[in-house]
Enzyme design. Structure first.
Site, PDB file in Angstrom:
ATOM      1  N   GLU A 172       0.834  -1.204   0.000  1.00  0.00           N
ATOM      2  CA  GLU A 172       0.000   0.000   0.000  1.00  0.00           C
ATOM      3  C   GLU A 172       0.870   1.256   0.000  1.00  0.00           C
ATOM      4  O   GLU A 172       0.991   1.953   1.006  1.00  0.00           O
ATOM      5  CB  GLU A 172      -0.966  -0.062   1.186  1.00  0.00           C
ATOM      6  CG  GLU A 172      -1.844  -1.309   1.095  1.00  0.00           C
ATOM      7  CD  GLU A 172      -2.998  -1.343   2.093  1.00  0.00           C
ATOM      8  OE1 GLU A 172      -3.161  -0.384   2.852  1.00  0.00           O
ATOM      9  OE2 GLU A 172      -3.724  -2.357   2.089  1.00  0.00           O
ATOM     10  N   HIS A 411     -18.030  -9.817   5.642  1.00  0.00           N
ATOM     11  CA  HIS A 411     -16.712  -9.236   5.915  1.00  0.00           C
ATOM     12  C   HIS A 411     -16.054  -9.998   7.053  1.00  0.00           C
ATOM     13  O   HIS A 411     -16.611 -10.105   8.143  1.00  0.00           O
ATOM     14  CB  HIS A 411     -16.846  -7.754   6.303  1.00  0.00           C
ATOM     15  CG  HIS A 411     -15.513  -7.082   6.476  1.00  0.00           C
ATOM     16  ND1 HIS A 411     -15.178  -6.341   7.569  1.00  0.00           N
ATOM     17  CD2 HIS A 411     -14.415  -7.074   5.683  1.00  0.00           C
ATOM     18  CE1 HIS A 411     -13.943  -5.882   7.440  1.00  0.00           C
ATOM     19  NE2 HIS A 411     -13.455  -6.317   6.308  1.00  0.00           N
ATOM     20  N   HIS A 481      -8.129  -8.434   1.188  1.00  0.00           N
ATOM     21  CA  HIS A 481      -7.422  -7.160   1.409  1.00  0.00           C
ATOM     22  C   HIS A 481      -6.149  -7.415   2.214  1.00  0.00           C
ATOM     23  O   HIS A 481      -6.103  -8.318   3.057  1.00  0.00           O
ATOM     24  CB  HIS A 481      -8.319  -6.178   2.155  1.00  0.00           C
ATOM     25  CG  HIS A 481      -9.211  -5.417   1.227  1.00  0.00           C
ATOM     26  ND1 HIS A 481      -9.360  -4.054   1.273  1.00  0.00           N
ATOM     27  CD2 HIS A 481      -9.982  -5.838   0.203  1.00  0.00           C
ATOM     28  CE1 HIS A 481     -10.198  -3.664   0.326  1.00  0.00           C
ATOM     29  NE2 HIS A 481     -10.602  -4.731  -0.330  1.00  0.00           N
ATOM     30  N   GLU A 482      -5.130  -6.603   1.934  1.00  0.00           N
ATOM     31  CA  GLU A 482      -3.815  -6.704   2.605  1.00  0.00           C
ATOM     32  C   GLU A 482      -3.128  -8.053   2.379  1.00  0.00           C
ATOM     33  O   GLU A 482      -2.183  -8.390   3.085  1.00  0.00           O
ATOM     34  CB  GLU A 482      -3.900  -6.416   4.119  1.00  0.00           C
ATOM     35  CG  GLU A 482      -4.265  -4.997   4.456  1.00  0.00           C
ATOM     36  CD  GLU A 482      -5.761  -4.765   4.497  1.00  0.00           C
ATOM     37  OE1 GLU A 482      -6.206  -3.738   3.964  1.00  0.00           O
ATOM     38  OE2 GLU A 482      -6.503  -5.597   5.042  1.00  0.00           O
ATOM     39  N   GLU A 500      -7.103  -6.606  -2.894  1.00  0.00           N
ATOM     40  CA  GLU A 500      -6.693  -5.193  -2.808  1.00  0.00           C
ATOM     41  C   GLU A 500      -5.180  -5.159  -3.093  1.00  0.00           C
ATOM     42  O   GLU A 500      -4.781  -4.865  -4.199  1.00  0.00           O
ATOM     43  CB  GLU A 500      -7.029  -4.644  -1.430  1.00  0.00           C
ATOM     44  CG  GLU A 500      -6.646  -3.190  -1.289  1.00  0.00           C
ATOM     45  CD  GLU A 500      -6.673  -2.737   0.156  1.00  0.00           C
ATOM     46  OE1 GLU A 500      -7.106  -1.616   0.399  1.00  0.00           O
ATOM     47  OE2 GLU A 500      -6.227  -3.505   1.032  1.00  0.00           O
ATOM     48  N   GLU A 506      -9.158   4.316  -0.665  1.00  0.00           N
ATOM     49  CA  GLU A 506      -9.383   4.564   0.757  1.00  0.00           C
ATOM     50  C   GLU A 506      -8.312   5.446   1.382  1.00  0.00           C
ATOM     51  O   GLU A 506      -8.536   6.044   2.429  1.00  0.00           O
ATOM     52  CB  GLU A 506      -9.488   3.255   1.533  1.00  0.00           C
ATOM     53  CG  GLU A 506      -8.207   2.456   1.594  1.00  0.00           C
ATOM     54  CD  GLU A 506      -8.371   1.141   2.347  1.00  0.00           C
ATOM     55  OE1 GLU A 506      -9.496   0.681   2.506  1.00  0.00           O
ATOM     56  OE2 GLU A 506      -7.344   0.575   2.753  1.00  0.00           O
TER      57      GLU A 506
HETATM   58  C1  NOJ Z   1      -8.396  -2.231   5.482  1.00  0.00           C
HETATM   59  C2  NOJ Z   1      -9.171  -2.541   4.255  1.00  0.00           C
HETATM   60  O1  NOJ Z   1      -8.442  -2.234   3.088  1.00  0.00           O
HETATM   61  C3  NOJ Z   1     -10.459  -1.762   4.314  1.00  0.00           C
HETATM   62  O2  NOJ Z   1     -11.169  -1.904   3.118  1.00  0.00           O
HETATM   63  C4  NOJ Z   1     -11.255  -2.228   5.504  1.00  0.00           C
HETATM   64  O3  NOJ Z   1     -12.385  -1.430   5.609  1.00  0.00           O
HETATM   65  C5  NOJ Z   1     -10.445  -2.093   6.793  1.00  0.00           C
HETATM   66  N1  NOJ Z   1      -9.161  -2.674   6.639  1.00  0.00           N
HETATM   67  C6  NOJ Z   1     -11.145  -2.748   7.971  1.00  0.00           C
HETATM   68  O4  NOJ Z   1     -11.214  -4.127   7.784  1.00  0.00           O
HETATM   69 CA    CA Z   2      -6.013  -1.950   2.745  1.00  0.00          CA
END
Ligand code: NOJ
Ligand code: CA
Length: 700
Positions: A172, A411, A481-482, A500, A506
């Site tokens: 990121e 989620h 994500h991550e 992601e 974001e």
């Molecule tokens: C980071 C994620 O990229 C984001 O989309 C998410 O809302 C937050 N973490 C919380 O899980």
């Molecule tokens: Ca992220």
């Protein structure tokens, strides 16, 4: 005399060994691969494009633990040449059909002294080369530990690079454009906003995909394909010689990979062209991945979605139900803070909005207990993935969404406690099945458990895939994500629908945001390995009253529309709030209309860091959609529409920046024009600085 002759013969023989190292070469159109052993018996290769050196002579090999070297003293046992040419259909994709057309050179090597065997497979395509190491089954090498992969990519000059730091835990970052000789990530690492974790040990290291441009106008992309049971490859840069060397992400005790022969490493990929657009249309990485292991894929669906997410990111709402984990009343119950976005009433508002605007999914974060103390704690037992907060009625929302024809998206933030997630995974996915969820967004914020492991090392890489395989058992698609950046595994595991693994929209919510040219670089870097959940579609670009009144996205509204086409993903969020969309209902129409799965794609024009213009044909239709974005400069484009069918008429709706609109001024200004077009038309588009244009072209 006899002795002298013997010496001469020995000398000649040894010279012979030095000079008669045979070169094996494979050509495919302009791409040429040459393999040989050097004087020390080290495997070496080079790559040319026409007469131009792309990769100069570069070494291949490994160091294993216990001082075992697999990098010299080899002989060639045999070499197999083969040819492959097949066309396959991706389950979801940018095009309906992909041709996989290459020549393979498979080299079988043996180390003279140790007798160990090592094969190297090269695949030469019209647009580049992929190669991987294969450890055959053998007596003297069964279980082994890699301490270094020594693969080199020696570049032919001080090319311009688009790069992010070689961080073991995160992708990121903003991209830096610099000469190879100027790569130093220390100040970027020091000043970056992170997500509780950042591990950069080498100031001269970069992540892949690495995008390069030579002074002669050649474009080179270096990455990897099919990263399975092996750590991610980063690159150490030798600034003086312009040499790149593989640098594998280590594990908790510094080893790189634990392997068991027979084993094949991921492919190392080098894509090359004299046109930037060809880099974006390359299918080399997907082609180096194995076909889908999921036979019945009918349940894997592309989808647009909305969520309560942007209100959390911008401070209007939040993930937490209470302020702190110990904000409890006399009975020990959490005291609500009044800002909990994931409440049944609010979620119904999003379901209604999705149903009314051709958006298939609703993602709800913050629905489950644990968010009061999840952030950066490095503890276990944060989330159990099945216990909702008291104001989130799972059953009621399941029924409501089903009635409206909308999919709920689960989620599962793991807070990087991967061990905990694996313990709960069957419970979590059974819960999803029970309540009708067919899609999950996972998250890995924070430091990894098992402690000491990194996000992109072998253990975590295996974990992400274990999750994807488990999800497939439950017919669930995954958006991670991550996680580690993708390497085309969506071909083999098409339920790994997106990731992601990069710096998304974001960052405008919790840092100084993304540079104005960020989205013109992403297709050449992060997206080379697979679809990105970038979360486009922000309509309210400034004047946020909540957390940060100075927040301003470096974009125009039309650029946000164009991103649905320029950043490929079969899972795309319409990230803004319903009220911000309702303020621009006519522009929202583009998001309602745009597909996320395609039969065809034309990269009309592109230059990393400057602009990207792409036209795509919606799956199963004869309708086209164009997205055009620009970085710092304004642009006037004339698009030749000859990609449309002959003798057909189309109605185009053009969404473009209003005069005087750019990423700094009047960002939300746009004009919508309707015109009829044919394949003889030329479409003129005006993009403000940092702006964009989006066009829907519907066959009449
Ligand atoms: C980071 C994620 O990229 C984001 O989309 C998410 O809302 C937050 N973490 C919380 O899980
Ligand atoms: Ca992220």
């Amino acid at each position: 005399m006899k002795i002298k002759i013997a010496i001469l013969i020995t000398l000649l023989l040894s010279l012979n060994v030095v000079f008669a190292q045979k070169e094996y070469s494979v050509d495919f159109q302009k791409v040429k691969l040459i393999f040989s052993l050097d004087a020390k018996g080290t495997p070496v290769y080079k790559v040319l494009y026409g007469s131009k050196d792309i990769i100069k002579t570069s070494r291949l090999g490994f160091k294993l633990t216990e001082n075992v070297s697999l990098n010299s003293d080899f002989k060639i046992l045999s070499v197999d040449n083969s040819r492959f040419d097949q066309t396959w259909k991706p389950v979801l994709g940018e095009v309906g059909k992909i041709r996989n057309n290459y020549k393979q050179l498979l080299v079988h090597l043996q180390q003279n002294n140790s007798g160990k065997l090592l094969d190297i497979a090269f695949r030469v395509f019209a647009d580049g080369v992929g190669f991987r190491y294969v450890f055959p089954k053998q007596q003297d090498l069964k279980y082994f530990i890699v301490s270094e992969e020594e693969t080199q990519f020696n570049l032919a000059g001080d090319h311009t690079a688009f790069w992010i730091p070689g961080d073991y835990d995160s992708n990121e970052y903003e991209y830096t454009k610099s000469k190879i000789s100027q790569i130093d990530n220390s100040s970027i690492v020091a000043s970056s906003t992170d997500i509780c974790v950042r591990t950069v040990k080498d100031a001269s290291s970069v992540q892949t995909p690495l995008m390069l441009k030579t002074t002669e106008g050649l474009y080179i992309n270096i990455h990897e394909a099919a990263q399975i049971n092996y750590p991610a490859m980063q690159l150490h840069v030798d600034k003086a010689s312009y040499g790149l060397t593989a640098s594998l992400v280590p594990d908790a005790i510094g080893n790189k990979a634990y392997l068991h022969a027979p084993f094949s490493t991921p492919w190392r990929t080098i894509i090359v062209s004299d046109k930037a657009a060809d880099i974006l249309s390359s299918k080399l990485i997907l082609n180096l991945n194995e076909p889908s292991v999921i036979k019945n894929t009918s349940w894997i669906k592309p989808m647009k979605f909305v969520g309560v997410w942007w209100e959390m990111q911008t401070g209007k709402g939040g993930w937490n139900y209470a302020n702190l984990a110990d904000s409890t009343d006399a009975k020990g119950q959490l005291i609500p803070n009044g800002k909990h976005s994931a409440n049944t009433k609010n979620v119904k508002r999003y379901i209604d909005f999705a149903a009314a605007n051709n958006i298939q999914g609703v993602l709800v974060e913050g629905w489950n207990v644990g968010w009061e103390d999840w952030f950066g704690t490095w503890k276990e037992h944060v989330f159990d993935f099945v216990t909702p907060y008291p104001d989130f009625n799972v059953k009621e929302l399941q029924l409501y969404a089903a009635k409206k024809g909308v999919q709920m998206i689960m989620h599962n933030e793991t807070a990087s406690s991967a061990t905990e997630y694996e313990r709960y995974i069957d419970t979590a996915y059974k819960f999803m099945k029970k309540f009708g969820y067919r899609s999950v967004k996972t998250g890995y914020v924070g430091k990894v458990i098992p402690r000491g492991e990194f996000h992109d090392g072998q253990w975590m890489t295996d974990h992400y895939l274990r999750v994807v395989k488990k999800a497939a058992e439950y017919k669930v698609t995954v958006d991670a994500h991550e996680a580690v950046r993708p390497t085309g595994l969506n071909r083999t595991y098409p339920n790994w629908i997106a990731s992601e693994a990069g710096r998304g929209n974001e960052y405008f919510a919790f840092s100084h945001g993304n540079p104005v040219n960020h989205e013109t670089i992403l297709p050449f870097t992060r997206l080379m390995g697979g679809p990105m959940d970038y979360t486009p579609g922000i309509f309210k670009l400034s004047n946020y009253a909540d957390a940060d009144p100075n927040r301003k996205l470096r974009s125009t509204l039309c650029k946000q529309l164009a991103l649905y086409v320029t950043l490929y993903s079969p899972l795309q969020m319409a990230a803004d709030l319903p009220e911000n969309y309702m303020a621009h209902k006519d522009a929202l129409k583009f998001i309602s209309d745009v597909p996320v799965d395609w039969d065809d794609t034309k990269i009309i024009d592109a230059e990393p860091g400057e602009y990207v213009t792409i036209a795509r044909k919606g799956k199963g239709t004869n309708n086209w959609f164009i997205g055009a974005i620009t970085g710092e400069d304004s642009r006037a484009l004339n698009i030749d529409m000859s990609f449309l069918d002959k003798n057909k008429k189309y109605a185009a709706v053009v969404y473009s920046d209003a005069p005087g609109t750019d990423y700094l001024t009047n960002q939300e200004g746009y004009v919508i024009k309707k015109i009829d077009v044919t394949n003889k038309s030329t479409l003129s588009l005006n993009l403000g600085k940092g702006g964009g244009a989006a066009v829907s072209i519907i066959q009449l």
